[in-house]
Structure formats: structure tokens, C-alpha cells
Design a protein around this motif. Structure first.
Motif, PDB file in Angstrom:
ATOM      1  N   CYS A 225       0.808  -0.651  -0.058  1.00 11.20           N
ATOM      2  CA  CYS A 225       0.121  -0.305  -0.197  1.00 11.20           C
ATOM      3  C   CYS A 225       1.001   1.608   0.033  1.00 11.20           C
ATOM      4  CB  CYS A 225      -1.078   0.267   1.132  1.00 11.20           C
ATOM      5  SG  CYS A 225      -1.927  -1.042   0.681  1.00 11.20           S
ATOM      6  N   ALA A 226       2.133   1.124  -0.111  1.00 15.72           N
ATOM      7  CA  ALA A 226       3.104   2.122   0.002  1.00 15.72           C
ATOM      8  C   ALA A 226       3.352   2.253  -1.482  1.00 15.72           C
ATOM      9  CB  ALA A 226       4.899   1.722   0.894  1.00 15.72           C
ATOM     10  N   GLY A 227       2.890   2.128  -2.747  1.00 15.13           N
ATOM     11  CA  GLY A 227       3.019   2.046  -3.999  1.00 15.13           C
ATOM     12  C   GLY A 227       2.650   3.082  -4.170  1.00 15.13           C
ATOM     13  N   LEU A 228       1.204   4.200  -3.628  1.00 19.57           N
ATOM     14  CA  LEU A 228       1.298   5.163  -3.504  1.00 19.57           C
ATOM     15  C   LEU A 228       1.225   6.588  -2.548  1.00 19.57           C
ATOM     16  CD1 LEU A 228      -2.240   5.554  -5.756  1.00 19.57           C
ATOM     17  CD2 LEU A 228       0.180   5.746  -6.820  1.00 19.57           C
ATOM     18  N   THR A 229       2.393   7.261  -3.114  1.00 21.16           N
ATOM     19  CA  THR A 229       2.222   8.417  -1.436  1.00 21.16           C
ATOM     20  C   THR A 229       1.020   8.877  -1.442  1.00 21.16           C
ATOM     21  OG1 THR A 229       2.015   9.950  -3.330  1.00 21.16           O
ATOM     22  CG2 THR A 229       4.700   8.860  -2.000  1.00 21.16           C
ATOM     23  N   PRO A 230       0.527   9.806   0.023  1.00 22.74           N
ATOM     24  CA  PRO A 230      -0.365  10.699  -0.453  1.00 22.74           C
ATOM     25  C   PRO A 230      -0.704  11.352  -0.970  1.00 22.74           C
ATOM     26  CG  PRO A 230       0.625  10.018   1.926  1.00 22.74           C
ATOM     27  CD  PRO A 230       1.077   9.161   1.211  1.00 22.74           C
ATOM     28  N   HIS A 231      -0.142  12.215  -1.566  1.00 17.16           N
ATOM     29  CA  HIS A 231       0.664  13.235  -2.444  1.00 17.16           C
ATOM     30  C   HIS A 231      -0.130  12.330  -4.203  1.00 17.16           C
ATOM     31  CE1 HIS A 231       1.508  16.563  -4.910  1.00 17.16           C
ATOM     32  NE2 HIS A 231       2.137  15.836  -5.388  1.00 17.16           N
TER      33      HIS A 231
ATOM     34  N   ALA B  59      -3.450  13.674  -6.431  1.00 12.89           N
ATOM     35  CA  ALA B  59      -3.174  13.816  -7.892  1.00 12.89           C
ATOM     36  C   ALA B  59      -4.706  12.848  -8.494  1.00 12.89           C
ATOM     37  CB  ALA B  59      -1.868  13.359  -8.022  1.00 12.89           C
ATOM     38  N   LEU B  60      -4.240  11.520  -8.159  1.00 15.07           N
ATOM     39  CA  LEU B  60      -5.046  11.095  -8.753  1.00 15.07           C
ATOM     40  C   LEU B  60      -6.554  10.853  -8.064  1.00 15.07           C
ATOM     41  CD1 LEU B  60      -2.959   7.522  -9.173  1.00 15.07           C
ATOM     42  CD2 LEU B  60      -3.433   9.155 -11.006  1.00 15.07           C
ATOM     43  N   GLY B  61      -6.824  11.675  -7.575  1.00 12.90           N
ATOM     44  CA  GLY B  61      -8.132  11.349  -6.679  1.00 12.90           C
ATOM     45  C   GLY B  61      -8.945  10.058  -6.298  1.00 12.90           C
ATOM     46  N   VAL B  62      -7.596   9.329  -5.522  1.00 14.45           N
ATOM     47  CA  VAL B  62      -8.248   8.253  -4.903  1.00 14.45           C
ATOM     48  C   VAL B  62      -8.452   8.101  -3.297  1.00 14.45           C
ATOM     49  CG1 VAL B  62      -7.642   6.546  -7.210  1.00 14.45           C
ATOM     50  CG2 VAL B  62      -5.828   6.857  -5.061  1.00 14.45           C
ATOM     51  N   GLU B  63      -8.873   7.076  -2.946  1.00  8.58           N
ATOM     52  CA  GLU B  63      -9.120   7.020  -1.405  1.00  8.58           C
ATOM     53  C   GLU B  63      -8.464   6.363  -1.211  1.00  8.58           C
ATOM     54  OE1 GLU B  63     -11.642   8.175   0.593  1.00  8.58           O
ATOM     55  OE2 GLU B  63     -12.617   8.291  -0.649  1.00  8.58           O
ATOM     56  N   PRO B  64      -7.804   6.477   0.564  1.00  8.18           N
ATOM     57  CA  PRO B  64      -6.570   5.808   0.648  1.00  8.18           C
ATOM     58  C   PRO B  64      -6.112   4.183   0.478  1.00  8.18           C
ATOM     59  CG  PRO B  64      -6.794   7.547   2.626  1.00  8.18           C
ATOM     60  CD  PRO B  64      -8.200   7.145   0.883  1.00  8.18           C
TER      61      PRO B  64
END
Length: 181
Positions: free
Chosen positions: A47-53, A57-62
Motif C-alpha cells: 500500500c506504500a505503492g502510492l504516496t498520499p500526494h 493527484a489521482l483522486g483516489v481514496e487511501p
């Protein structure tokens, strides 16, 4: 007698040179380029595959972690959903290397962020998706999935957009998981 000894020495040197040439670090083994580094998908938090930033930018939920069982063994997943733009993203660890997917129907071998990948578009006329299998090591791999989910995104011409998004997402995943070692 000296001539025979020189002949054996020459044959031996040619054989050693051939062996050393075949073992060069820049010679890829298989369909992929040499990896910049292995990514240990057995222990990294996927789940560290995407940073919060990047999520913003993608407009996705955590990311939502999960597990599944494949015929080859257990796997871990992480999913990110966007209800606004209609694209979902996920990562799945694979208990097999990405090379096993080479030659799949409609697949292409490419390179993303220095890693060999196999990209496989699917379901262009229903729920367009693009799967990308990443060569992370000789024994295991990861699969990213980018999918258009809203009914207005179910258009066969969108498969190119889905696969373009998949390349960006996969590049982010590679960079983030590689630095999470």
C-alpha cells in the motif's frame, strides 16, 4: 611439443574469454533488461505503492489492503478507488516472476522506470483494464491493474487511455516500492 602447448593455451584462453563474455552483467537474461535493483515484494508494504500526494493527484481514496490465494500461492493486494473520475488502481504481489506472462494474448514487453514489464490490455468493450506485470526479481513479481469503472468509461476507444494511466501508475509504484526497501 612447444607448438602443441601454445595451441592448448590459445584454446583455453578463447574458452575463458567466451565464458566471461557470456557472464557479463549487461547481458539480459530473458526478455527483460537488467533490473536496476530487486524489489522484495514478500516484505514491502504494497500500500506504500502510492504516496498520499499521488493518491490526491489521482483522486483516489487511501489504499485498502487485502489478501488472496492463487494456485501458485498466497498473494497480497492493495486497491485505490476513485468514484469521481471512474478509474480504479490496484497492486498484487505474485508468487511467480513476471516472465511467466510473456507471450500472453495481446501482451507487449516494455520497460517502465528501468524494469521490464508485460502489459496486457483486456475487456476493451466492457470494463477496459490494463494489467502490467513487473519484473521485480527472479522468483516473484507484482501486477498492477488500472481499470475504467464508470459506465461512461466503457468505450473500446478508451483502452489506450487506460493503458497510458497504467504506465504512469506502474512507474509510481515501482519508484515507491523500490525506495521502501
Amino acid at each position: 611439443m612447444a607448438r602443441a602447448s601454445r595451441g592448448r593455451t590459445t584454446v583455453l584462453l578463447v574458452a575463458i574469454a567466451a565464458l566471461l563474455t557470456g557472464c557479463g552483467a549487461d547481458v539480459p537474461a530473458g526478455p527483460f533488461p537488467p533490473r536496476p535493483a530487486d524489489i522484495d515484494t514478500t516484505s514491502v508494504d504494497i500500500c506504500a505503492g502510492l504516496t498520499p500526494h499521488q493518491q490526491a493527484a489521482l483522486g483516489v481514496e487511501p489504499g485498502v489492503p487485502g489478501t488472496a490465494e492463487l494456485s501458485e500461492g498466497p498473494t497480497r493486494t492493495c486497491r485505490w478507488s476513485s468514484f469521481d473520475d471512474g478509474y480504479n488502481y490496484s497492486i498484487q504481489t505474485l508468487p511467480v516472476p513476471a516472465a511467466v506472462t510473456v507471450g500472453s494474448p495481446d501482451s507487449t514487453v516494455q520497460e517502465i522506470s528501468g524494469y521490464g514489464v508485460v502489459q496486457v490490455p483486456a475487456h476493451a468493450t466492457s470494463v477496459p483494464q490494463c494489467m502490467t506485470y513487473v519484473d521485480t526479481s527472479d522468483t516473484v513479481g507484482i501486477r498492477t491493474l488500472t481499470q475504467a469503472t464508470r459506465p461512461d468509461k466503457r468505450d473500446p476507444t478508451l483502452i489506450e487511455e487506460v493503458c497510458r494511466r497504467a504506465e504512469v501508475f506502474t512507474s509510481q509504484v515501482i519508484e515507491n516500492l523500490r525506495s521502501a526497501r
